[in-house]
Design an enzyme around this catalytic site. Structure first.
Site, PDB file in Angstrom:
ATOM      1  N   SER A  88       0.781  -1.235   0.000  1.00 17.49           N
ATOM      2  CA  SER A  88       0.000   0.000   0.000  1.00 17.49           C
ATOM      3  C   SER A  88       0.810   1.280   0.000  1.00 17.49           C
ATOM      4  CB  SER A  88      -0.963   0.008   1.191  1.00 17.49           C
ATOM      5  OG  SER A  88      -2.059  -0.825   0.923  1.00 17.49           O
ATOM      6  N   ASN A 198      -9.428  -0.355  -0.263  1.00 16.25           N
ATOM      7  CA  ASN A 198      -8.568  -0.448  -1.437  1.00 16.25           C
ATOM      8  C   ASN A 198      -9.281  -0.017  -2.709  1.00 16.25           C
ATOM      9  OD1 ASN A 198      -6.024  -1.476  -0.366  1.00 16.25           O
ATOM     10  ND2 ASN A 198      -7.223  -3.264   0.232  1.00 16.25           N
TER      11      ASN A 198
END
Length: 385
Positions: A88, A198
């Site tokens: 991430s 996400n």
């Protein structure tokens, strides 16, 4: 790209790595790299096979330490320039590109996202919004309320769980991932609360393509990777292998027969399931260089950098592609973490970018918040820089 959509963990400027040597460590110029007691504790507790840390303080002193091994079969140590999956931390890069487009007046933070998507996706998002408009700002701050596609049980099992072996080389398109997300009800109305998703950064990748005519990977390469000379950073797309040099990556979460320490080798996988939310490959020196440039104002104008650090919409949890970590010594550092099958990394720096640290493990076994706090306190609370 956390495996589930939890808060980025830890509950709660441009110098190239060179021949700066301290009593603690010998750097890339050669010699034996010393062990860090904090990293050694992680390995000794059998939490991870290997760990590494690279820091540069406000005085320009560079320190590199490792513990354990990069490869349990050969005993190879983790190298300074080893490539690994950064998860991430991809989001910080995507947020930076997005805010550069805002600074160029090609986007507005309060633009409805559907205005910057191709027609099929725009129609699908508008239907999922159920009368409430998701904005670019809400994607950046994880306040869109959109369901994270990684929270879909079937998807989670295939990519992160018992189905990993069978599905590890499958390709996933952004459209299909968005479809998985939009098949679920939102967590809540847009703009009402923080919920890490996400899907938010998957959509930002689509927005970048629609606005620029290029993929987020092409724009990030042109705007960030090439100017900063991040020679170990790449966006693999559907490529399953890591560029050389690299160690191995291990996981306890998959359905493979476990190997050493109960872990499975998961080095090769198709990262298209992560996409703009977490596909990036990088190195510790590149991450330090990137965050030093970002936090010091090299990559964004002052207004956009202030917006990136504004955590008011998330209740103090998250800005735009970065989050604050408040240490026991009452210092606050800024950065992001990355978690993907077989890898965990975190990069944090002082607000001026003069002191940065990246640390990583070659396993997705979750580190305790206590271990991370100890490492960061040792780094930032024991120095004056």
């Amino acid at each position: 790209m956390p495996t589930r959509t939890t808060h980025p963990r830890l509950t709660s400027a441009l110098a190239v790595v060179c021949c700066t040597v301290t009593a603690w460590v010998t750097t890339a110029c050669g010699g034996v790299v010393a062990r860090s007691p904090v990293l050694q504790d992680l390995v000794s507790e059998r939490t991870v096979p290997g760990a590494a840390e690279l820091s540069q303080d406000a005085h320009g002193t560079v320190r590199f330490a490792t513990a354990g091994v990069a490869d349990v079969r050969t005993g190879r140590r983790i190298g300074l320039t080893d490539r690994f999956r950064a998860g991430s931390i991809t989001k910080t890069v995507v947020a930076t590109v997005t805010l550069q487009l805002v600074a160029e007046h090609r986007l507005n933070l309060d633009d409805p996202v559907a205005e910057h998507l191709p027609a099929p996706n725009a129609t699908a998002l508008t239907g999922a919004e159920r009368g409430r408009t998701v904005t670019v700002r809400q994607l950046l701050t994880h306040t869109s309320g959109l369901f994270s596609y990684t929270d879909d049980d079937a998807f989670f099992r295939r990519f992160f769980g018992q189905g990993f072996t069978e599905h590890r080389y499958e390709s996933h398109t952004p459209d299909a991932l968005l479809g998985t997300a939009l098949a679920h009800a939102p967590y809540g109305p847009p703009g009402t609360r923080y919920r890490y998703s996400n899907t938010d950064y998957l959509l930002l990748g689509m927005v970048i393509r629609q606005v620029t005519g290029h993929s987020y990977a092409v724009e990030a390469t042109r705007r960030i990777i090439v100017p900063l000379r991040l020679t170990g950073t790449s966006f693999p797309g559907t490529r399953a292998t890591l560029p050389l040099p690299h160690g191995r990556a291990y996981s306890a979460a998959t359905g493979d027969a476990p190997g050493a320490k109960g872990l499975t080798d998961v080095t090769d996988l198709n990262p298209s399931a992560a996409g703009a939310a977490g596909e990036m490959v990088s190195t510790l020196p590149d991450l330090n260089r990137f965050f030093a440039a970002l936090l010091s104002g090299t990559l964004l104008p002052p207004a956009e950098l202030r917006a990136m650090r504004d955590t008011s919409l998330s209740g103090g949890s998250y800005g735009m592609g970065v989050f604050p970590v408040r240490l026991p010594c009452r210092r606050t550092v800024w950065g992001h973490n990355g978690e993907i099958t077989g890898s965990y990394v975190q990069t944090l720096g002082t607000a001026d970018g003069r002191h940065v640290v990246s640390f990583r493990t070659n396993s997705d076994t979750r580190l305790s918040s206590l271990a991370q706090t100890k490492l960061l306190a040792t780094e930032f609370c024991s120095t004056d820089g």
